[in-house]
Structures are given as C-alpha cells and as structure tokens.
Design an enzyme around this catalytic site. Structure first.
Site, PDB file in Angstrom:
ATOM      1  CG  HIS A  32      -0.863  -0.229   2.698  1.00  0.00           C
ATOM      2  ND1 HIS A  32      -0.014   0.354   3.236  1.00  0.00           N
ATOM      3  CD2 HIS A  32      -1.396  -1.116   3.174  1.00  0.00           C
ATOM      4  CE1 HIS A  32       0.127  -0.090   4.336  1.00  0.00           C
ATOM      5  NE2 HIS A  32      -0.738  -0.854   4.469  1.00  0.00           N
ATOM      6  CG  HIS A  49      -3.467  -6.672  12.162  1.00  0.00           C
ATOM      7  ND1 HIS A  49      -4.427  -6.073  12.152  1.00  0.00           N
ATOM      8  CD2 HIS A  49      -2.773  -6.446  11.407  1.00  0.00           C
ATOM      9  CE1 HIS A  49      -4.142  -4.763  11.141  1.00  0.00           C
ATOM     10  NE2 HIS A  49      -2.960  -5.001  10.785  1.00  0.00           N
ATOM     11  CG  ASP A  58      -0.886  -7.855   5.826  1.00  0.00           C
ATOM     12  OD1 ASP A  58      -2.115  -7.421   6.226  1.00  0.00           O
ATOM     13  OD2 ASP A  58       0.387  -7.363   6.094  1.00  0.00           O
ATOM     14  CG  HIS A 105      -1.106  -1.072  10.786  1.00  0.00           C
ATOM     15  ND1 HIS A 105      -1.357  -1.992   9.529  1.00  0.00           N
ATOM     16  CD2 HIS A 105      -1.096   0.134  10.711  1.00  0.00           C
ATOM     17  CE1 HIS A 105      -1.467  -1.178   8.557  1.00  0.00           C
ATOM     18  NE2 HIS A 105      -1.471   0.173   9.182  1.00  0.00           N
ATOM     19  CE1 TYR A 128       5.724  -4.004   8.544  1.00  0.00           C
ATOM     20  CE2 TYR A 128       5.199  -2.970  10.583  1.00  0.00           C
ATOM     21  CZ  TYR A 128       4.778  -3.689   9.684  1.00  0.00           C
ATOM     22  OH  TYR A 128       3.731  -4.149   9.701  1.00  0.00           O
TER      23      TYR A 128
HETATM   24 FE1  FEO Z   1       0.895  -6.592   8.345  1.00  0.00          FE
HETATM   25 FE2  FEO Z   1      -1.355  -4.063   9.282  1.00  0.00          FE
HETATM   26  O1  FEO Z   1      -0.817  -5.638   8.163  1.00  0.00           O
END
Ligand code: FEO
Length: 398
Positions: free
Chosen positions: A24, A78, A82, A145, A192
């Site tokens: 993204h 999460h 992905d 995240h 990251y």
């Molecule tokens: Fe690896 Fe927020 O996804």
C-alpha cells in the site's frame, strides 16, 4: 515445504513473498513474509493466517505437522488482509471450535467477510485461555496497526506474538534474527516503523510503558512479518522505545524536486550551509528516491528542509505526493525550512511552509527562499545562509 520449529511444540508455518515490491504505497524492495504460527497442544492453535495468494504454502507447512482439520482454535491478532486473506478458506477447511480475536477484531472480521455465524471468542486482557500445556494471554494494542490489533503471549514459553509490531518487510529463507545481518534488520525495522507506525508513536510509548509496568518477560518476539526475534528481542523493543520518543539524531534532510535544476542548485547550497555548521545532512531528490525510503530517514532526522519548484501555481507532483504521505504519518519535533525556484507566480515555497506549519515543525524562516528562474550568486549565498540558520537552530536545540 518445511515448517520451522521456534520453540517446543510451536512452529512457524507462514509464507515468504519474494515478489512484493509495493505494500500500500510502501516500497518493499526485499519482499516480505506473512508469518503464521502453529501451537501443538491439547487444543491445536493457529496464530494468524497469510495473504490469500499464499494460502497453499500455509496449508502445506501445517500439513507437514498435522492434518489442518485437526486445528481447534484460530487466533486472529490482526484483520488486515495480509494476515486474514486466507482466513475464510482456512475456516472452511478447519471448521475451528473458536476464532479468538479482540472485540474490534470481531467487528472488523464481520465487516470484511460478512460472516456473523463464525465461532468468535473475544480475547480479553487478563482472561487467559488454556490450550492444555500452554496458556495464551492477550494484550490489546489498538492502532498498532489497526483498531483490531492485539498481541498474544504464550506464558510458558514467554513468546510474544506481536502481529505487525516489531516486524519488517524482509523476505528471507532465514527465520531468526541471529541468521540475518543486523544492519539489514535495523534498516528494515526502521523503514517499517517509519512507514507504518510513526503516527501511532504515542501509543507505542504507552505500550512499552505497559510491558514494563506488568513486568512481561519476553524471551522471544514472533511478529507477523520478517524474522522471529529469538536472540535479541531487546534490539526491537529498544528501537521502538527510542522512536516513540521522537528525539531525532541532530541531523538534517533536504528533500526536493526540481524542474530545470535551479531548485537543485539551491538544495546543494543549503547543504553547504549545514555542513559549515558541522551538521550531518543528506539530500533526497524525489525523482530518484521513493517516498517510503525518504520517510525512513525522516524518522530519525531533526531538521527537514523542503525544496520545490512552482508548477501551475502549485507543487511539482512528486513533492505534492510526498507531502501528503508525510502529513499522514505525522512526524513530530522537527525543525523546518523551505526554498524553491519559480517562473512567474511562485506559490511552492508558501505551500511547503504551510504544510510544515500544519505539522508543527519549527520554521527557522517563515518566508523561506524563493528564486525567480535561475539563482544568481546572491541567491545561492542566501541558501547557504538558510542552511547555516537551520544548523544553528539544531545546535541550540541539543
Ligand atoms: Fe501486516 Fe497491518 O498488516
């Protein structure tokens, strides 16, 4: 396809994505991994799944250990695709007794997959789930995240399954931190954090404080991307602690785009001024540097100096895109300055200054430096002076 044992009865069963180069909008030049883990116990438990494109790898690795149909619980730390892309098919295959996720996780799963009938079990911090010999406990980590994010901790092994946190986009056949060059680990860990977590630094700060407060013993960190931290988990924790405090290293970045090299000439003179003051400086021409690589440098920098020519009463498109990206990530505690060339109207410098003001950067010169067409000697001397001013401000701030 072999699973990798990370502790007694705990295995990495994820997938390596060697090909991905854009996550993204973040350039993933070394690929990535989607990590999933299998705990073999009375209740066999799968922690996270993988991107849908890599489902076959996940099933193949699990099948080396156990028939996937024998899995009892799936933990969803999460919901981002992905990690959950393969989830619907895995649920279909496994028919799990429980899908363990946070309250927000359940909502997000329903909003993604529209299945209210799945056997959700809410993971509550302080309420452990026994698998038999091993016990799972949970930490809510909202916005690290996504709102649904949580950590799962295996008490007996002191392993923290940290989802995106402490991860990195790094595709390697090696699974552990001690098998990869530490410089590469730091580089990808930094990139990251800079591109995914910078805006959540206040929450990272609270999380680190919480881990210390509850005295959580961490022997190993097993994130959902990149290596498992088995030898030096403190390297990741200390780096997060440092970044969450937004301290900066006292250095400067000059980030610019240029139409006919005038703004480039100015950038080089601003750099000379910084060097005159003994300040470490790096120049990034956005034509040649990806925004996510530049953001990696922004994370630790103390001064951000932006340069852009004016195009059609505005910014050059690469600078406009970079500004949009940087504003979203909300870096803080920076000194700022702006410069640029123009032909007839010259709005670019004003726009750069407005954006930095909005980000609460401390501007050393509220006007910045605008040069019509091509800089002459006095203009270039003013650019050197701007660099010196930023350098002096940095030294005063120390
Ligand atoms: Fe690896 Fe927020 O996804």
């Amino acid at each position: 396809m072999k699973p990798i044992k990370i502790a007694e009865n705990i295995y990495w069963v994820g997938a390596i994505d060697w090909d991905i180069r854009d996550f993204h909008g973040y350039s993933t030049n070394r690929g990535t991994t989607y990590n999933a883990y299998l705990i073999m116990d009375e209740k066999i438990t799968l922690i996270d799944t993988v991107k849908s494109s890599h489902k076959a790898d996940l099933i193949a690795r699990i099948s080396e250990i156990v028939d996937p149909k024998k899995i009892d619980y799936i933990v969803v730390n999460h919901v981002e695709m992905d990690h959950s892309g393969a989830l619907p098919d895995m649920i279909e295959l496994i028919q799990p007794e429980k899908i363990i996720c946070s309250t927000m996780g359940q909502k997000a799963l329903v909003q993604h997959f529209h299945r209210e009938d799945w056997p959700y079990e809410i993971a509550t911090p302080g309420k452990d789930i026994s698998l038999g010999a091993k016990t799972l406990s949970f930490l809510e980590t909202r916005m690290l995240h996504w709102p649904d994010s949580m950590f799962t901790y295996v008490k007996e092994d002191k392993i923290l399954f940290s989802s995106d946190a402490f991860g990195m986009h790094l595709g390697t056949s090696e699974r552990f931190d001690d098998q990869v060059d530490p410089a590469i680990l730091l580089d990808e860990l930094t990139k990251y954090y800079a591109n995914i977590l910078t805006l959540y630094s206040p929450l990272v700060k609270k999380l680190i404080a919480k881990i210390q407060e509850i005295g959580l013993e961490i022997k190993m960190i097993a994130p959902d991307h990149g290596v498992v931290w088995r030898s030096n988990p403190m390297m990741a924790i200390e780096a997060y602690d440092r970044w969450s405090r937004n301290e900066g290293k006292g250095n400067a970045l000059i980030i610019y785009d240029t139409m006919w090299h005038s703004t480039e000439k100015m950038a080089k003179e601003v750099a000379n001024g910084l060097q005159d003051e003994g300040i470490s400086v790096k120049l990034f021409n956005l034509r040649y540097n990806h925004r996510s690589d530049v953001m990696k440098e922004v994370l630790d920098a103390s001064a951000i100096i932006l340069g852009c020519s004016t195009l059609n009463n505005g910014l050059l498109p690469r600078m406009a895109g970079f500004l949009m990206y940087m504003r979203g990530l909300r870096p803080t505690n920076k000194i700022g300055a702006a410069f640029g060339s123009y032909g007839w109207s010259g709005e670019a410098v004003k726009l750069l200054n407005e954006a930095m003001t909005e980000m609460k950067f401390d501007l050393v010169d509220e006007q910045g430096i605008k040069v019509k067409y091509v800089p002459e000697t006095t203009d270039l001397a003013n650019c050197v002076e701007l660099g010196r001013k930023v350098g002096q401000a940095l030294k005063e701030k120390k």
